[in-house]
Enzyme design. Sequence first.
Site, PDB file in Angstrom:
ATOM      1  N   CYS A  29      54.232  25.795 -48.242  1.00 50.74           N
ATOM      2  CA  CYS A  29      53.939  26.474 -46.978  1.00 50.74           C
ATOM      3  C   CYS A  29      53.185  27.780 -47.179  1.00 50.74           C
ATOM      4  O   CYS A  29      52.312  28.119 -46.380  1.00 50.74           O
ATOM      5  CB  CYS A  29      55.212  26.698 -46.166  1.00 50.74           C
ATOM      6  SG  CYS A  29      56.506  27.619 -47.027  1.00 50.74           S
ATOM      7  N   HIS A  65      60.364  30.108 -45.665  1.00 49.55           N
ATOM      8  CA  HIS A  65      59.350  29.354 -44.962  1.00 49.55           C
ATOM      9  C   HIS A  65      58.253  30.353 -44.582  1.00 49.55           C
ATOM     10  O   HIS A  65      58.507  31.547 -44.477  1.00 49.55           O
ATOM     11  CB  HIS A  65      59.938  28.685 -43.714  1.00 49.55           C
ATOM     12  CG  HIS A  65      58.976  27.761 -43.033  1.00 49.55           C
ATOM     13  ND1 HIS A  65      58.263  26.780 -43.693  1.00 49.55           N
ATOM     14  CD2 HIS A  65      58.582  27.681 -41.742  1.00 49.55           C
ATOM     15  CE1 HIS A  65      57.482  26.135 -42.834  1.00 49.55           C
ATOM     16  NE2 HIS A  65      57.655  26.673 -41.644  1.00 49.55           N
ATOM     17  N   ASP A  81      52.896  26.689 -37.192  1.00 52.13           N
ATOM     18  CA  ASP A  81      53.841  26.204 -38.195  1.00 52.13           C
ATOM     19  C   ASP A  81      53.485  24.754 -38.479  1.00 52.13           C
ATOM     20  O   ASP A  81      53.612  23.890 -37.607  1.00 52.13           O
ATOM     21  CB  ASP A  81      55.275  26.328 -37.674  1.00 52.13           C
ATOM     22  CG  ASP A  81      56.327  25.938 -38.690  1.00 52.13           C
ATOM     23  OD1 ASP A  81      55.979  25.324 -39.727  1.00 52.13           O
ATOM     24  OD2 ASP A  81      57.505  26.224 -38.444  1.00 52.13           O
TER      25      ASP A  81
END
Length: 189
Positions: A29, A65, A81
């Site tokens: 990520c 994250h 996201d």
Amino acid sequence: MQEESSPAAPRYQPACPTRAACVYSSCYCEENIWKLCEYIKNHDQYPLEECYAVFISNEKKMDYHVVLLHVSSGGQSFIYDLDTVLPFPCPFDTYVEEAFKSDDDIHPQFRRKFRVIRADCYLKNFASDRSHMKDSSGNWKEAPPPYPCIETGDYKMNLNDFISMDPEVGWGAVYTLPEFAHRFSSKSC
């Protein structure tokens, strides 16, 4: 006296292509968002200064994250996201409400914190040699992205400085969930 009707607000135009068109590697990520920042920088639809990389972790660094926050000049903020079922992009208030709920039932040391780094600073300073994605035998836990590792003139690996929620370490500002929600919510104007 009749109120004047205001002209309709212009519809928000996403800062990048569809989710499917974004550079994406599962479990990377931090690099996915770096690539998204790079895309925004190269396409000039929005000023890069309106965009932020947001690392979400906790004091214990149990998990993390990374998402992109776009604070649009139109007054509303959006979260990008690549690992959610929520809309892409998602209005900030909806994302916070749906993705985070509340920290009330979470032990204080595990409560989420948010390191918010301007996208230009993130592009300039982030580096990862991907060593965190190898097991003790040197095998990949997840296949690495097809492009070279991201590095700077000064760093080959500084991911831990971004994951750290110690405000004395790394770049950007660190917020608690209530502070983050208040700072970027369109409702807090």
